[in-house]
Scaffold this motif. Structure first.
Motif, PDB file in Angstrom:
ATOM      1  N   UNK A   9       0.779  -1.088   0.203  1.00 55.86           N
ATOM      2  CA  UNK A   9       0.000   0.079   0.020  1.00 55.86           C
ATOM      3  C   UNK A   9       0.807   1.328   0.069  1.00 55.86           C
ATOM      4  N   UNK A  10       1.986   1.160   0.574  1.00 59.78           N
ATOM      5  CA  UNK A  10       2.815   2.385   0.667  1.00 59.78           C
ATOM      6  C   UNK A  10       3.399   2.549  -0.667  1.00 59.78           C
ATOM      7  N   UNK A  11       3.275   1.860  -1.711  1.00 60.49           N
ATOM      8  CA  UNK A  11       3.907   2.180  -2.975  1.00 60.49           C
ATOM      9  C   UNK A  11       2.772   3.021  -3.961  1.00 60.49           C
ATOM     10  N   UNK A  12       1.582   3.128  -3.264  1.00 61.44           N
ATOM     11  CA  UNK A  12       0.554   3.787  -4.148  1.00 61.44           C
ATOM     12  C   UNK A  12       1.146   5.098  -4.487  1.00 61.44           C
ATOM     13  N   UNK A  13       1.561   6.009  -3.743  1.00 62.32           N
ATOM     14  CA  UNK A  13       2.221   7.220  -4.312  1.00 62.32           C
ATOM     15  C   UNK A  13       3.104   7.371  -5.600  1.00 62.32           C
ATOM     16  N   UNK A  31      -5.670   3.584  -9.959  1.00 61.33           N
ATOM     17  CA  UNK A  31      -4.990   3.215  -8.652  1.00 61.33           C
ATOM     18  C   UNK A  31      -5.801   2.418  -7.540  1.00 61.33           C
ATOM     19  N   UNK A  32      -7.125   2.799  -7.713  1.00 64.14           N
ATOM     20  CA  UNK A  32      -8.104   2.177  -6.535  1.00 64.14           C
ATOM     21  C   UNK A  32      -8.080   0.823  -6.768  1.00 64.14           C
ATOM     22  N   UNK A  33      -8.397   0.374  -8.015  1.00 66.55           N
ATOM     23  CA  UNK A  33      -8.616  -1.074  -8.330  1.00 66.55           C
ATOM     24  C   UNK A  33      -7.289  -1.852  -8.102  1.00 66.55           C
ATOM     25  N   UNK A  34      -6.127  -1.438  -8.639  1.00 71.19           N
ATOM     26  CA  UNK A  34      -4.784  -2.074  -8.495  1.00 71.19           C
ATOM     27  C   UNK A  34      -4.485  -2.411  -7.017  1.00 71.19           C
ATOM     28  N   UNK A  35      -4.801  -1.309  -6.059  1.00 73.69           N
ATOM     29  CA  UNK A  35      -4.146  -1.235  -4.620  1.00 73.69           C
ATOM     30  C   UNK A  35      -5.344  -2.087  -3.684  1.00 73.69           C
ATOM     31  N   UNK A  36      -6.671  -1.931  -4.270  1.00 71.82           N
ATOM     32  CA  UNK A  36      -7.478  -2.473  -3.263  1.00 71.82           C
ATOM     33  C   UNK A  36      -7.312  -4.069  -3.468  1.00 71.82           C
ATOM     34  N   UNK A  37      -6.927  -4.447  -5.022  1.00 68.77           N
ATOM     35  CA  UNK A  37      -7.093  -5.862  -5.251  1.00 68.77           C
ATOM     36  C   UNK A  37      -5.559  -6.319  -5.384  1.00 68.77           C
ATOM     37  N   UNK A 201      -5.887   6.809   0.109  1.00 69.96           N
ATOM     38  CA  UNK A 201      -6.067   6.412  -1.186  1.00 69.96           C
ATOM     39  C   UNK A 201      -6.302   7.362  -2.272  1.00 69.96           C
ATOM     40  N   UNK A 202      -6.878   8.518  -1.650  1.00 70.97           N
ATOM     41  CA  UNK A 202      -7.126   9.943  -2.416  1.00 70.97           C
ATOM     42  C   UNK A 202      -8.257   9.590  -3.373  1.00 70.97           C
ATOM     43  N   UNK A 217     -23.514   3.885   0.248  1.00 69.82           N
ATOM     44  CA  UNK A 217     -22.360   4.667   0.140  1.00 69.82           C
ATOM     45  C   UNK A 217     -21.569   4.106  -1.150  1.00 69.82           C
ATOM     46  N   UNK A 218     -20.789   4.839  -1.911  1.00 67.14           N
ATOM     47  CA  UNK A 218     -19.997   4.703  -3.221  1.00 67.14           C
ATOM     48  C   UNK A 218     -18.807   5.399  -3.026  1.00 67.14           C
ATOM     49  N   UNK A 219     -17.910   4.606  -3.591  1.00 66.82           N
ATOM     50  CA  UNK A 219     -16.426   5.293  -3.700  1.00 66.82           C
ATOM     51  C   UNK A 219     -15.864   4.980  -5.009  1.00 66.82           C
ATOM     52  N   UNK A 220     -15.138   5.767  -5.462  1.00 67.20           N
ATOM     53  CA  UNK A 220     -14.733   5.862  -7.053  1.00 67.20           C
ATOM     54  C   UNK A 220     -13.529   6.870  -7.144  1.00 67.20           C
ATOM     55  N   UNK A 221     -12.943   7.100  -8.214  1.00 71.18           N
ATOM     56  CA  UNK A 221     -12.029   8.075  -8.574  1.00 71.18           C
ATOM     57  C   UNK A 221     -12.271   8.616 -10.013  1.00 71.18           C
ATOM     58  N   UNK A 222     -11.877   9.726 -10.651  1.00 65.49           N
ATOM     59  CA  UNK A 222     -11.924  10.333 -11.723  1.00 65.49           C
ATOM     60  C   UNK A 222     -10.624  10.228 -12.452  1.00 65.49           C
ATOM     61  N   UNK A 223     -10.590   9.444 -13.322  1.00 67.19           N
ATOM     62  CA  UNK A 223      -9.593   9.176 -14.388  1.00 67.19           C
ATOM     63  C   UNK A 223      -9.743   9.895 -15.882  1.00 67.19           C
TER      64      UNK A 223
END
Length: 294
Positions: A9-13, A31-37, A201-202, A217-223
């Motif tokens: 997880x620390x590699x995310x940034x 990033x969210x999918x890759x690091x969640x899974x 996670x940002x 609730x819902x969580x996502x990210x804009x790419x």
């Protein structure tokens, strides 16, 4: 020789900047999918020449590389070719969008290409998910209107770190009410980790409340131009809560800036497939696997 590092997880940034402007709308490039899974994928990576190489193993058997991301993909492609020519093992690229599939086919014209229907992402128009317009969305609109009538005090608020304790309680109750299908417990654990590390996670999220309680609730990210929705959880004791969450979350984004929403794949689950098709995707985004034999 290529050396890969197991992703923590620390590699995310470190990895995030290579993904933020990636034009492929596939969820696996977020990033969210890759690091969640990351544990399920057995995610590993290498960095060189301002380029990122990612390796995934979807089910612990099928290992594959994503197309290298950055300024010099040739650097890693040449290394992979040399190593696999020596080992005579097939070189496998996975989770490719059409653009990267075609790039690799131009380089390896004899390569085999496959895709699986259950891995295809569902792409929608953000504006239509926000408003459910017209006859074909009448079912969703009826559920949404029923929810609004039943809970006129409902709110859709931005998810903040201060909401996390209540959302963890909601998630625990959600888990107890659902049968533990394959991957269910693993997914719940991943959602819990995202919530517990929400700021790190940002990502962006929303909370639907009704009658003074959390209904969804819902969580996502804009790419780029796409909202990638990674988490959607609703309490079905509030009829229409899923439709209200979908509409409420998508309504938070300017459709001129974010015209598309990716709600990810159906994992081959027939019920999930029926549900995702009922929201009328504008496209199914295939993930291609390309195998090169030397």
């Amino acid at each position: 020789m290529l050396t890969l590092k197991k992703a923590e997880l620390s590699d995310l940034p470190i990895i995030r900047p290579y993904l933020l402007h990636e034009p492929c709308r596939l969820s696996v490039y977020s990033p969210g999918v890759l690091f969640m899974w990351r544990d399920y994928f057995r995610l590993s990576y290498a960095l060189a020449e301002d380029t990122l190489l990612l390796k995934l193993a979807y089910d612990g058997i099928r290992d594959g590389y994503l197309y290298p991301l950055g300024t010099n993909p040739e650097h890693f492609l040449a290394i992979l070719e040399e190593e696999h020519r020596k080992s005579r093992e097939p070189l496998v690229f996975s989770s490719l969008c059409e653009r990267d599939r075609d790039r690799l086919l131009a380089r390896y014209p004899g390569a085999a290409v496959t895709s699986l229907r259950e891995e295809a992402d569902y792409l929608y128009e953000t504006e239509k998910l926000a408003s459910f317009p017209g006859r074909k969305y009448s079912r969703q609109r009826n559920h949404l209107n029923g929810f609004r009538r039943a809970y006129p005090d409902h709110t859709v608020d931005e998810l903040r770190a201060s909401d996390v304790p209540a959302l963890l309680d909601f998630l625990e109750e959600y888990s107890l009410r659902h049968p533990h299908r394959p991957l269910f417990e693993e997914e719940i654990g991943m959602v819990r980790e995202v919530l517990e590390n929400y700021d790190f996670y940002g990502m962006t999220g929303a909370v639907l409340r009704a009658g003074g309680e959390i209904a969804a609730f819902a969580v996502g990210e804009v790419l780029g131009d796409t909202l990638e929705v990674h988490i959607e959880k609703a309490d079905t004791r509030f009829p229409g809560s899923y439709q209200a969450m979908v509409s409420g979350f998508c309504s938070r984004f300017d459709p001129a800036a974010v015209p598309y929403t990716n709600r990810e794949d159906d994992m081959g689950d027939e019920g999930l497939r029926f549900s995702k098709l009922s929201y009328h995707p504008v496209a199914l985004l295939d993930k291609y696997t390309l195998t090169v034999r030397f």
